[in-house]
Every structure is written in C-alpha cells, then in structure tokens.
Design an enzyme around this catalytic site. Structure first.
Site, PDB file in Angstrom:
ATOM      1  N   ASP A  59      -0.811   6.057   5.620  1.00 21.20           N
ATOM      2  CA  ASP A  59      -0.362   6.571   4.328  1.00 21.20           C
ATOM      3  C   ASP A  59      -1.032   5.672   3.287  1.00 21.20           C
ATOM      4  O   ASP A  59      -0.546   4.572   3.007  1.00 21.20           O
ATOM      5  CB  ASP A  59       1.163   6.511   4.218  1.00 21.20           C
ATOM      6  N   GLU A  78      -3.497  10.564   5.229  1.00 18.77           N
ATOM      7  CA  GLU A  78      -3.006  11.540   4.264  1.00 18.77           C
ATOM      8  C   GLU A  78      -4.131  11.929   3.316  1.00 18.77           C
ATOM      9  O   GLU A  78      -4.802  11.070   2.746  1.00 18.77           O
ATOM     10  CB  GLU A  78      -1.828  10.980   3.462  1.00 18.77           C
ATOM     11  N   ASP A 109       6.682   4.339   2.894  1.00 20.49           N
ATOM     12  CA  ASP A 109       5.258   4.417   3.259  1.00 20.49           C
ATOM     13  C   ASP A 109       5.086   4.280   4.773  1.00 20.49           C
ATOM     14  O   ASP A 109       4.215   4.919   5.369  1.00 20.49           O
ATOM     15  CB  ASP A 109       4.452   3.312   2.557  1.00 20.49           C
TER      16      ASP A 109
END
Length: 183
Positions: free
Chosen positions: A7, A68, A141
């Site tokens: 992330d 991501e 996160d």
C-alpha cells in the site's frame, strides 16, 4: 503462492505478505509499515522506502508483488508521493524479476469485502477474519497491504486465464497466421 502486498505511501508504506491459493484458507506471513520522516528530503524518503521494501523482499521471497494502483486524488502532493512510492515498489520487484500486479482500491475492496465502496474499518475487519487474526492490523496501511495480497491471490487465476486467451486470440490474428486464410 506467496504475495507481498504494498500500500504505497511516503510517510507510511504498508507491507503485508500472504501465502495461499484461491479457494483455500490463507495465511499471513508478515505485516508492517515502512516509515519515513515527513521532514526528510524526498530523495532520502524514497531511498528509505526502497531499503525497507528490499528487506521485506529478502526476508519473505514473494512470488508476486501486488501494488495499489495510484488513482487521482484532490491533493496533488499526496498523489505524487503515493505514485513515487508505488514506482519504488515496482522497481524493487522488477530488479528481482518478480511479477508485479496493480489493483485499484475498489478492486481490492470488492475482492475482500464484496463491495468496492467499503470503508477502512470494513476492510480491516474482513482481513482479520480471512486471515484468522486476533485483531485488525494497525495502522490501516498495513491492513490495506494484506488486502492487496489477498486480492491478488484470489484474482490472479482468472486474470492469468484471461491474459492467456487474449494472447492466443492475438496470435491467431497476426499477419502470418492470417496468410493461409482466404476471405
């Protein structure tokens, strides 16, 4: 399959490693956050993200890296930092010959919770349940990184079949393949 989910972020870059295959129980191997000080120079922050990710790659030896996909946000400086951290993750994987997959936030949410509009709490709760953890990983996160890895494990078989079908279709449509055909 072992997947490192990333992330991306400059201040907090979530990382999570999950083992598993679609249709079977999943196992969390590791989860954490690579942190950089906001007051540090950008080049030093990117270097710290790279060093942190390299440690995770060394320690866990993933077969895939799921990152991501950066999407447009209102705050340009935030999206730039996210994009830069994302590029560092892709570079670290590519340097080692590890395939990289990009997943949008809504793809990850839909894969893990069933809806692409899930909030952070819902994602954390489902990650906790799917990985049979005693509590949601903190900060968010870290949970998001695990969700990325889960998403990739579940989506990769279908994506691979689709890519194979497209490649086969393209090969049949090349000029050489078309030579023997009449109109």
């Amino acid at each position: 399959m072992r997947v490192l989910g990333v992330d991306p972020g400059l201040t907090r870059c979530g990382v999570g490693v999950v083992d598993g295959v679609a249709g079977r129980p999943l196992t969390m191997v590791g989860v954490g956050v690579v942190r950089t000080p906001p007051e540090a120079e950008l080049s030093h922050r990117l270097l710290a993200v790279e060093q942190g990710l390299e440690q995770w790659l060394d320690e866990h030896q993933p077969e895939f890296v799921a990152v991501e996909r950066v999407f447009s946000q209102h705050n340009v400086s935030t999206v730039m930092g996210t994009a830069q951290a994302s590029a560092v993750a892709m570079l670290c994987a590519a340097r080692r010959g590890i395939p990289v997959a990009l997943h949008t936030p809504s793809e990850v949410k839909a894969a893990v919770t069933g809806t692409g509009r899930a909030d952070k709490a819902q994602v954390g709760a489902m990650v906790t349940r799917l990985l049979r953890l005693s509590a949601p990983p903190k900060p968010a996160d870290a949970a998001d990184a695990l969700a990325l890895a889960i998403c990739h494990i579940w989506r990769a078989p279908a994506q691979n079949r689709l890519q194979q079908a497209v490649a086969e279709h393209t090969a049949r449509r090349t000029p050489q393949a078309m030579k023997g055909r009449t109109a």
